[in-house]
Design a protein around this motif. Structure first.
Motif, mmCIF file in Angstrom:
data_model
loop_
_atom_site.group_PDB
_atom_site.id
_atom_site.type_symbol
_atom_site.label_atom_id
_atom_site.label_comp_id
_atom_site.label_asym_id
_atom_site.label_seq_id
_atom_site.Cartn_x
_atom_site.Cartn_y
_atom_site.Cartn_z
ATOM 1 N N ASP A 179 30.851 -14.516 75.677
ATOM 2 C CA ASP A 179 31.315 -14.495 77.610
ATOM 3 C C ASP A 179 32.333 -14.494 78.039
ATOM 4 O O ASP A 179 32.859 -15.009 79.134
ATOM 5 C CB ASP A 179 29.946 -14.859 78.358
ATOM 6 C CG ASP A 179 29.299 -14.765 77.692
ATOM 7 O OD1 ASP A 179 28.446 -14.496 77.270
ATOM 8 O OD2 ASP A 179 28.121 -16.006 78.748
ATOM 9 N N THR A 182 34.515 -14.869 81.527
ATOM 10 C CA THR A 182 33.416 -15.471 82.701
ATOM 11 C C THR A 182 33.504 -17.452 83.118
ATOM 12 O O THR A 182 32.993 -17.780 83.898
ATOM 13 C CB THR A 182 32.435 -14.696 82.483
ATOM 14 O OG1 THR A 182 31.480 -15.712 81.429
ATOM 15 C CG2 THR A 182 31.960 -13.863 82.187
ATOM 16 N N ASP A 201 32.966 -10.284 77.487
ATOM 17 C CA ASP A 201 31.560 -10.299 78.452
ATOM 18 C C ASP A 201 31.503 -9.336 79.072
ATOM 19 O O ASP A 201 32.165 -7.720 79.949
ATOM 20 C CB ASP A 201 32.083 -11.826 79.628
ATOM 21 C CG ASP A 201 30.555 -11.474 80.286
ATOM 22 O OD1 ASP A 201 29.947 -11.940 79.573
ATOM 23 O OD2 ASP A 201 30.335 -11.134 81.139
ATOM 24 N N GLN A 202 29.897 -8.699 78.611
ATOM 25 C CA GLN A 202 30.130 -7.620 79.412
ATOM 26 C C GLN A 202 30.020 -6.949 80.354
ATOM 27 O O GLN A 202 29.935 -5.943 81.140
ATOM 28 C CB GLN A 202 28.146 -7.351 78.854
ATOM 29 C CG GLN A 202 26.960 -8.529 79.532
ATOM 30 C CD GLN A 202 25.416 -8.140 78.487
ATOM 31 O OE1 GLN A 202 25.217 -7.272 79.115
ATOM 32 N NE2 GLN A 202 25.266 -9.074 77.950
ATOM 33 N N SER A 203 30.246 -7.971 81.256
ATOM 34 C CA SER A 203 29.906 -8.094 83.346
ATOM 35 C C SER A 203 32.162 -6.624 83.292
ATOM 36 O O SER A 203 32.061 -5.716 84.099
ATOM 37 C CB SER A 203 30.529 -9.338 83.567
ATOM 38 O OG SER A 203 31.290 -10.260 83.561
ATOM 39 N N ARG A 206 31.063 -3.067 80.633
ATOM 40 C CA ARG A 206 29.972 -1.940 81.197
ATOM 41 C C ARG A 206 30.584 -1.179 82.079
ATOM 42 O O ARG A 206 30.450 -0.015 81.642
ATOM 43 C CB ARG A 206 28.771 -2.870 81.711
ATOM 44 C CG ARG A 206 27.738 -2.260 81.181
ATOM 45 C CD ARG A 206 26.211 -3.408 81.923
ATOM 46 N NE ARG A 206 26.594 -4.370 81.875
ATOM 47 C CZ ARG A 206 25.999 -5.801 83.032
ATOM 48 N NH1 ARG A 206 25.227 -5.643 83.639
ATOM 49 N NH2 ARG A 206 26.451 -7.034 82.146
ATOM 50 N N ASP A 214 38.805 -3.672 85.083
ATOM 51 C CA ASP A 214 37.733 -4.239 83.966
ATOM 52 C C ASP A 214 38.490 -3.990 83.301
ATOM 53 O O ASP A 214 38.383 -4.685 81.511
ATOM 54 C CB ASP A 214 36.681 -3.393 83.924
ATOM 55 C CG ASP A 214 35.709 -4.367 85.394
ATOM 56 O OD1 ASP A 214 36.012 -5.207 85.129
ATOM 57 O OD2 ASP A 214 34.587 -4.169 85.554
#
Ligand code: C2E
Ligand code: CA
Ligand code: CA
Ligand code: CA
Length: 278
Positions: A179, A182, A201-203, A206, A214
């Motif tokens: 992660d 984050t 982290d996938q946030s 994605r 991002d």
């Protein structure tokens, strides 16, 4: 108990009892789940971005409950962490991963299986010893495993965590920061930690094809990791577009629903044997 009753507000006492009764029930259920073999090991493929071959998997636990069906980890992992039961769970997951590593089929000898560790694990000085026993029992090398740790799990008690992580690293295990981006990122710590890998982290991943910020964070993290000599994994890859962007940015590995969801071990074994997408 008498002391609490006399000093605390009267109305508060019953809710504490209800909460602790529920806690006790869930804890009992979890213990029974392990004894009855209701836990399931799921594996989610990790792929090399340059040629699409499967190079490992993340071990993710599921609970096959008799009445409630497949319970996702979000519903019992936080609770297991609070109560300390996570130590039992972590050991179960690692033992399963070790047991399965040998029988994952031809060409799978070099697969690296990643196992999540939590705060409580990093406070357990016996952890390296317990892991050594598992390796010996299943005759698998430490190099076949990676432990994923979040920054916040390390920051809970950095000195103790560092001692355990150093030991695990010396034993030959790989270590990954989960992660990434984050937590309370401390670059100073990153330098001191014996880590091999960073997991973005996938946030951030994605939505990187639509959100410029991002994409910038992902690009900077890849550069940072590479400048520190670390491997970098992107998780939460849900589309071919993101896969291609990551490839162009020089990211090393990817994990996500676009390539494969977490799946039972048998299914993963078949997944490994299929031809890599090129
Ligand atoms: P995590 O360690 O960050 O694991 C990745 C989570 O992201 C998994 O959820 C995985 O299924 C999900 N995921 C992977 N690719 C995608 C994607 O492309 N899109 C989306 N939307 N999600 C994706 P899962 O299995 O539900 O696990 C949730 C969390 O529970 C994990 O987050 C981890 O913190 C914890 N957990 C799961 N298994 C274990 C375990 O065995 N031990 C410990 N300590 N924690 C675990
Ligand atoms: Ca993880
Ligand atoms: Ca993660
Ligand atoms: Ca997470």
């Amino acid at each position: 108990a008498a002391k609490r009753r006399s000093s605390g507000p009267v109305l508060y006492a019953p809710s504490i009892d209800v909460a602790s009764a529920q806690t006790l029930t869930l804890l009992t259920e979890l213990r029974e789940a392990v004894e009855r073999g209701e836990l399931r090991l799921y594996l989610q493929p990790k792929l090399a971005l340059d040629d699409g071959r499967v190079i490992g998997a993340e071990a993710l636990v599921r609970w096959q409950h008799r009445e409630r069906g497949l319970v996702p980890p979000g519903e019992f992992i936080p609770f297991a962490e609070q109560t300390g039961f996570i130590r039992v769970l972590t050991l179960w997951v690692f033992e399963e991963a070790a047991r399965h590593h040998r029988r994952l089929g031809a060409g799978a000898a070099e697969l690296v299986l990643s196992v999540n560790l939590s705060t409580r694990d990093l406070l357990d000085p016996e952890l390296p010893l317990k892991f050594a026993a598992v390796l010996a029992r299943h005759r698998v090398p430490a190099e076949a495993f990676c432990f994923e740790i979040t920054e916040s799990a390390i920051m809970d008690d950095p000195a103790r965590a560092l001692a355990i992580l150093d030991r695990l690293s010396e034993m030959g295990f790989q270590l990954s920061i989960d992660d990434f981006g984050t937590g309370y990122s401390s670059l100073a710590y990153l330098k001191r930690l014996p880590v091999d890998e960073i997991k973005i982290d996938q946030s951030f991943v994605r939505s990187m094809q639509s959100e410029r910020d991002d994409a910038t964070i992902v690009r900077s993290t890849i550069d940072l990791a590479h400048n520190l000599g670390l491997q970098v994994v992107a998780e939460g890859v849900e589309s071919a577009e993101v896969w291609n962007m990551l490839r162009e940015l020089g990211c090393d590995q990817a994990q996500g629903y676009h390539m494969g969801r977490p799946m039972p071990v048998d299914e993963f074994a078949r997944f490994v044997e299929r031809k890599p997408a090129s």
